[in-house]
Design a protein around this motif. Sequence first.
Motif, PDB file in Angstrom:
ATOM      1  N   VAL A 180      67.690  67.428 -42.445  1.00  0.00           N
ATOM      2  CA  VAL A 180      68.821  67.114 -41.566  1.00  0.00           C
ATOM      3  C   VAL A 180      68.347  66.222 -40.427  1.00  0.00           C
ATOM      4  CG1 VAL A 180      70.611  68.070 -40.067  1.00  0.00           C
ATOM      5  CG2 VAL A 180      69.885  69.345 -42.106  1.00  0.00           C
ATOM      6  N   TRP A 181      69.099  65.132 -40.193  1.00  0.00           N
ATOM      7  CA  TRP A 181      68.852  64.238 -39.074  1.00  0.00           C
ATOM      8  C   TRP A 181      70.135  64.157 -38.251  1.00  0.00           C
ATOM      9  CZ3 TRP A 181      64.241  61.186 -38.555  1.00  0.00           C
ATOM     10  CH2 TRP A 181      63.321  61.389 -39.600  1.00  0.00           C
ATOM     11  N   LYS A 186      65.077  64.110 -36.336  1.00  0.00           N
ATOM     12  CA  LYS A 186      64.990  65.078 -37.411  1.00  0.00           C
ATOM     13  C   LYS A 186      65.079  66.489 -36.863  1.00  0.00           C
ATOM     14  CE  LYS A 186      62.390  66.296 -41.557  1.00  0.00           C
ATOM     15  NZ  LYS A 186      61.183  66.032 -42.381  1.00  0.00           N
ATOM     16  N   VAL A 187      65.900  67.315 -37.495  1.00  0.00           N
ATOM     17  CA  VAL A 187      66.065  68.710 -37.109  1.00  0.00           C
ATOM     18  C   VAL A 187      65.035  69.553 -37.849  1.00  0.00           C
ATOM     19  CG1 VAL A 187      67.639  70.682 -37.126  1.00  0.00           C
ATOM     20  CG2 VAL A 187      68.508  68.382 -36.671  1.00  0.00           C
ATOM     21  N   LEU A 198      75.335  71.830 -29.827  1.00  0.00           N
ATOM     22  CA  LEU A 198      75.523  70.386 -29.807  1.00  0.00           C
ATOM     23  C   LEU A 198      76.617  70.051 -28.790  1.00  0.00           C
ATOM     24  CD1 LEU A 198      75.545  69.435 -33.603  1.00  0.00           C
ATOM     25  CD2 LEU A 198      73.832  68.794 -31.902  1.00  0.00           C
ATOM     26  N   SER A 199      76.412  68.996 -28.038  1.00  0.00           N
ATOM     27  CA  SER A 199      77.434  68.598 -27.088  1.00  0.00           C
ATOM     28  C   SER A 199      78.673  68.091 -27.824  1.00  0.00           C
ATOM     29  CB  SER A 199      76.904  67.505 -26.149  1.00  0.00           C
ATOM     30  OG  SER A 199      76.506  66.380 -26.895  1.00  0.00           O
ATOM     31  N   SER A 200      79.825  68.214 -27.183  1.00  0.00           N
ATOM     32  CA  SER A 200      81.050  67.744 -27.811  1.00  0.00           C
ATOM     33  C   SER A 200      81.026  66.230 -27.956  1.00  0.00           C
ATOM     34  CB  SER A 200      82.257  68.174 -26.970  1.00  0.00           C
ATOM     35  OG  SER A 200      82.155  67.632 -25.668  1.00  0.00           O
ATOM     36  N   GLY A 201      81.721  65.704 -28.971  1.00  0.00           N
ATOM     37  CA  GLY A 201      81.741  64.270 -29.212  1.00  0.00           C
ATOM     38  C   GLY A 201      81.252  63.939 -30.611  1.00  0.00           C
ATOM     39  N   HIS A 203      78.646  62.583 -33.480  1.00  0.00           N
ATOM     40  CA  HIS A 203      77.212  62.596 -33.768  1.00  0.00           C
ATOM     41  C   HIS A 203      76.992  61.974 -35.145  1.00  0.00           C
ATOM     42  CE1 HIS A 203      76.148  65.266 -30.401  1.00  0.00           C
ATOM     43  NE2 HIS A 203      77.334  65.822 -30.624  1.00  0.00           N
ATOM     44  N   ARG A 204      75.812  61.437 -35.349  1.00  0.00           N
ATOM     45  CA  ARG A 204      75.478  60.830 -36.635  1.00  0.00           C
ATOM     46  C   ARG A 204      74.337  61.613 -37.294  1.00  0.00           C
ATOM     47  NH1 ARG A 204      72.933  56.559 -36.242  1.00  0.00           N
ATOM     48  NH2 ARG A 204      72.440  56.606 -34.025  1.00  0.00           N
TER      49      ARG A 204
END
Length: 204
Positions: A180-181, A186-187, A198-201, A203-204
């Motif tokens: 997962v990225w 990389k996570v 994760l912040s709201s908004g 993400h890719r």
Amino acid sequence: IGYALYAESRVDLALASTPSSARFKLYEGTAAKRFGAPVQEGMTPANLKLKKQTYTVVLEKSGFFAKELPLDLSQGEGPKRPIELEPAYRLAVATEPDGANVRVSRFEGEEKRAIADEMSNCTFLELHAGLHELVIEKEGYRTLVETVTVDDRLPEVSRVLLPATAAGLDLYTIPSGAAVWIDGGKVDQLTSCRIPELSSGKHR
């Protein structure tokens, strides 16, 4: 008529500290009742000749806590070992964004004692070694509370604050075990997994 002259009895004191090169001031009397200017001052180690009485010695060295203690020379003997000074540690705290309120408390057994309150980015000086609680607060962001061990290996804490609206993301793939990225990074997990906070908004 006869007269007898008596030399005042003196004590040889080898005043030493660990570490050495500490500045000392020696006062007559106890800490509660000492008076006047110091009768001796200088740097450790030092060899002194003193009267048989009680003194108070104050030791100071950069990077260490000042130490004040009584010296009872009434029996003709002083301390046998060097006086140990306790290191005073520093802790730098940086946040993204900055301007967060940072509170540091020291754990003393089961009790917790507040030490200082600053705005990031900041540096706390003269901390004792050991466990401390770090609380970071900023309006619109989640409060961060953590325990840190203060010693010479932890000069700086850097934290990214998450918006109060942060949420978790559950990821599932068939088959599982995919890397997962997120946002180019990389996570450290493989699917299926949950990515917390994760912040709201977008993400890719």
